[in-house]
Design an enzyme around this catalytic site. Structure first.
Site, mmCIF file in Angstrom:
data_model
loop_
_atom_site.group_PDB
_atom_site.id
_atom_site.type_symbol
_atom_site.label_atom_id
_atom_site.label_comp_id
_atom_site.label_asym_id
_atom_site.label_seq_id
_atom_site.Cartn_x
_atom_site.Cartn_y
_atom_site.Cartn_z
ATOM 1 N N ARG A 76 -9.524 7.895 -5.558
ATOM 2 C CA ARG A 76 -10.275 7.483 -6.742
ATOM 3 C C ARG A 76 -11.503 6.628 -6.438
ATOM 4 N NH1 ARG A 76 -6.122 5.936 -11.410
ATOM 5 N NH2 ARG A 76 -8.067 5.583 -12.495
ATOM 6 N N HIS A 86 -10.241 13.049 1.166
ATOM 7 C CA HIS A 86 -10.667 11.799 0.531
ATOM 8 C C HIS A 86 -10.981 10.706 1.540
ATOM 9 C CE1 HIS A 86 -9.833 13.512 -3.337
ATOM 10 N NE2 HIS A 86 -8.588 13.785 -2.983
ATOM 11 N N PRO A 132 -1.040 -0.298 -4.733
ATOM 12 C CA PRO A 132 -0.886 -1.404 -3.793
ATOM 13 C C PRO A 132 -0.980 -2.783 -4.455
ATOM 14 C CG PRO A 132 -2.420 0.224 -2.954
ATOM 15 C CD PRO A 132 -2.134 0.581 -4.376
ATOM 16 N N GLU A 133 0.128 -3.499 -4.462
ATOM 17 C CA GLU A 133 0.176 -4.893 -4.874
ATOM 18 C C GLU A 133 0.588 -5.693 -3.624
ATOM 19 O OE1 GLU A 133 2.410 -5.376 -8.555
ATOM 20 O OE2 GLU A 133 1.940 -3.328 -9.160
#
Length: 275
Positions: free
Chosen positions: A113, A94, A2-3
């Site tokens: 992560r 997650h 994600p940018e």
DNA sequence: CATTACCTGCAA
DNA sequence: TTGCAGGTAATG
């Protein structure tokens, strides 16, 4: 990952769903480290019965405006996903945070992560966040001349400068590589070596690469999805990122991969001459 | 400026 | 089994 274009796509997809709803609680919170501030126990208590009044973006941060000048701020980092889920959705592999909404649906934060972070910030905290970030590259108030001024204050190599969120906010590894290719500039070129025209081209390249990526609803290269769980399509429009060995779309020369600023970096060795 | 830590999944 | 993926804070 994600940018700016991905976060903007999440913002747009969530805004239509969330504005006007209330958060009624957070029934699931594992991995307390995800909550950056305040302490996890306090965090949930403070979110009881809070209205979502606006959904904004600053750089790569999502900002869910609440009442009393406060906001729920989310950074997806590498693998974060913030999605609206139907009533009764249970935590899966997650899922680290679930927020209940007053229409029965749930807002779910997943992050394989665990780099992503969530803050509940008051007005001074939000002001601090904004102050730590450089200008928005697509802000109409940012002119090419102002971009040139802020870039000229730096002396080093282009890629690390463009990745620095305090210089210009929202670019990440993918779009820096794409913008530098578009501007025909090697990532190791230093700012003092650039002509005024180079700087102008770079500014236009950054804007056009970001605008195009937003139109394509972001780049899904693994985990990224929007607020409704939909993947983006911009991965089909990349010119260098992840295309090592494939021909440059401008000149046919094979794209090369090197390391700059500890990041995988993709260039056309013909279009982007090494300094 | 560069380097390392934070994390996990997945490719080599 | 190793190492890479990369956004950011902390550290050199």
């Amino acid at each position: 990952m994600p940018e700016l274009p991905e976060v903007e796509t999440v913002r747009r997809s969530l805004a239509t769903q969330l504005i006007g709803l209330r958060i009624t609680g957070c029934p699931h919170l594992d991995w307390p480290r995800t909550i950056a501030a305040p302490a996890a126990a306090q965090f949930c208590a403070l979110l009881q019965d809070r209205p979502i009044t606006a959904v904004e973006r600053r750089a790569k941060y999502l900002i869910l405006r609440l009442d009393q000048g406060e906001a729920l701020v989310i950074h997806l980092r590498m693998t974060g996903q913030l999605t609206v889920q139907p009533a009764g959705t249970l935590p899966d592999s997650h899922t680290h945070v679930i927020f209940d909404l007053d229409d029965g649906r749930r807002l779910r934060f997943r992050d394989a992560r665990k780099f992503g972070r969530v803050w509940l910030l008051d007005a001074p905290g939000l002001a601090l966040l904004h102050r730590h970030l450089g200008p928005e590259p697509l802000d109409e108030a940012l002119t090419a001349a102002e971009f040139a001024l802020l870039l000229r204050r730096r002396k080093g190599a282009l890629k690390p400068i463009l990745l620095n969120q305090q210089v210009i906010a929202g670019l990440g590894n993918i779009y820096v590589d794409e913008a530098l290719w578009q501007a025909r500039l090697h990532p190791l070129r230093t700012v003092p070596s650039l002509t005024d025209d180079d700087v102008q081209q770079l500014f236009q390249a950054i804007q056009s690469v970001l605008r195009s990526a937003i139109e394509h609803r972001g780049t899904t290269f693994g985990q990224y999805v929007d607020g409704l769980g939909q993947a983006g399509a911009n991965q089909h429009h990349l010119n260098v990122y992840g295309r090592q060995g494939e021909p440059c779309s401008r000149c046919g020369t094979p794209i090369e991969k090197l390391t700059v600023a500890q990041r995988g970096t993709h260039v056309c060795p013909h279009c982007q001459l090494r300094p």
